[in-house]
Design an enzyme around this catalytic site. Structure first.
Site, PDB file in Angstrom:
ATOM      1  CG  HIS A 260      -0.323   0.262   2.519  1.00  0.00           C
ATOM      2  ND1 HIS A 260       0.033  -0.742   3.396  1.00  0.00           N
ATOM      3  CD2 HIS A 260       0.015   1.419   3.142  1.00  0.00           C
ATOM      4  CE1 HIS A 260       0.550  -0.219   4.486  1.00  0.00           C
ATOM      5  NE2 HIS A 260       0.548   1.102   4.358  1.00  0.00           N
TER       6      HIS A 260
ATOM      7  CG  ASP B  11      -0.091  -4.055   2.661  1.00  0.00           C
ATOM      8  OD1 ASP B  11       0.337  -3.434   1.673  1.00  0.00           O
ATOM      9  OD2 ASP B  11      -0.284  -3.522   3.779  1.00  0.00           O
TER      10      ASP B  11
ATOM     11  N   GLY C  86       3.350   5.587   8.962  1.00  0.00           N
ATOM     12  CA  GLY C  86       4.721   5.774   8.490  1.00  0.00           C
ATOM     13  C   GLY C  86       5.604   4.588   8.806  1.00  0.00           C
TER      14      GLY C  86
ATOM     15  CB  SER D 201       3.167   1.423   6.179  1.00  0.00           C
ATOM     16  OG  SER D 201       1.963   1.676   6.850  1.00  0.00           O
TER      17      SER D 201
ATOM     18  CB  SER E  16       0.042  -4.859   6.853  1.00  0.00           C
ATOM     19  OG  SER E  16      -1.116  -4.586   6.092  1.00  0.00           O
TER      20      SER E  16
END
Length: 399
Positions: free
Chosen positions: A236, A263, A342, A344, A360
């Protein structure tokens, strides 16, 4: 305008030696250093890289001190004819402080300074340098001749010229660049250099990267695909082709991604960048990546990311389906280490150095993280690493 493929090695060595002044000066705190006050590490580095042996260090420091304290006075003394000054090494290994003038040669009133007569004053050289700068800034994309292959330009006081460095085989572009700028070609020396000018970055798990200069995520783990370098992250974070930057340096782009459904993504990076088989612990150190064996439910696991740093917890569930706004993502693993926006794409790793996956999402509160939620109610989800490596044919970089 002169063109040289190799340049003057001696001149470059003198420039490098002059740059060493800064390192030694930092230790001196404005006072002259005795040779025995220099750290053993710096002595070793100067001997290894510059050939300055311990017996020569004291004389070098005295010359350095002269350059530090008298540079402004030398410039005032030579006035408008001043053409620069530098530390230079003699053939016997000793050092001297040289000042250049474009006027009549005369001895300096300052003891220990050797005055050398040259053709151009520093002001004249700087005028040509300014024209090169202005010419590069005035270029119109799609109309002006490309500057690719031209690496850099600067005033080289030791050779009394403006040096334009270009890639090998790009001399003609350098000549065009100088001609179009209006700079005095008689002051310019073009040097072909091996390689091409690039900035480099170190890829390390958990550190920040930006996507198209618009959003931020975190690096998962360094990987390779054949001879191509890269890193895994969350799908993502970016679409295929999105530009990734680390520390402001453009390192590569998204090579593949899946989101939603899964993801997962990987970013291919240029060959000049360095991959580390490690994860930042956000305390000045790293955690070595030893493998990618999946840990059991209940196992201790830590995650690293640019927003909340290095946080630890346990694995609380597997094969979780997350109902994100963009669509469902299946097969995630849940932990209770806290996370924030952030983080992620960042690393999940066990205490034994087994890489688990990439961040994720989670039940984030209004403040942008879930660190204020009790661990028993915290849901931090990561995409497992194994399926990412398998889908894209990637190899994990280990310590």
């Amino acid at each position: 305008m002169s063109v040289s493929k190799s340049g003057k090695r001696a001149g470059l060595a003198r420039v490098f030696m002059f740059s060493m002044m800064t390192a030694v000066a930092a230790l001196s705190c404005g006072a002259a250093l005795a040779a025995d006050e220099v750290s053993p590490e710096l002595k070793f580095a100067m001997q290894r890289d510059l050939g300055v042996f311990p017996s020569q260090l004291g004389q070098y420091l005295a010359t350095e001190r002269l350059a530090q304290t008298q540079a402004a006075a030398v410039e005032r003394e030579l006035g408008g004819n001043f053409a620069g000054s530098w530390i230079e090494r003699n053939e016997d290994g000793s050092f001297k402080y040289v000042a250049a003038t474009s006027g009549a040669r005369k001895a300096s009133r300052i003891p220990g300074v050797e005055v050398r007569t040259v053709r151009h004053s520093l002001k004249q050289l700087q005028n040509s340098m300014d024209l090169l700068d202005a010419g590069s800034q005035a270029r119109v994309k799609g109309i002006s001749k490309p500057l690719s292959g031209v690496q850099s330009w600067y005033v080289d006081q030791t050779s009394n010229s403006v040096v334009v460095k270009v890639d090998q085989g790009a001399t003609e572009r350098g000549v065009d660049f100088v001609a179009l700028s209006g700079a005095d070609s008689g002051m310019v020396r073009i040097e072909e250099m091996p390689g091409s000018l690039q900035t480099t970055a170190t890829i390390l798990g958990g550190i920040e990267y930006s996507i198209n200069n618009a959003s931020l995520c975190s690096v998962g783990f360094s990987v390779t695909r054949g001879t191509t370098k890269g890193y895994v992250t969350a799908g993502h974070c970016g679409t295929v082709g999105a530009i990734a930057r680390v520390g402001g340096v453009q390192v590569g782009s998204f090579a593949a991604r899946v989101f939603p459904g899964n993801d997962r993504a990987w970013v291919s990076v240029g060959s000049t960048h360095t991959l580390q088989g490690a994860v930042s612990n956000y305390s000045g150190g790293t955690v070595a990546v030893r493998g990618s064996t999946e840990a059991a439910i209940g196992a201790a696991v830590c995650r690293s990311g640019r927003t909340t740093g290095y946080r630890c917890g346990t694995i609380t569930a597997k094969n979780v389906t997350a109902n994100y706004a963009e669509g469902a993502v299946r097969g995630l693993t849940q932990g209770n280490a806290c996370m924030g926006r952030g983080d992620s794409g960042g690393s999940w790793i066990t205490s034994a150095g087994q890489a688990q996956g990439v961040m994720s999402g989670g039940n984030v509160q209004a403040n942008g993280n879930n660190c204020g939620i009790p661990a028993s109610q915290r849901s931090s989800l990561f995409e497992r690493l194994g399926p990412i490596l398998s889908q894209y044919g990637l190899t994990l970089v280990r310590s």
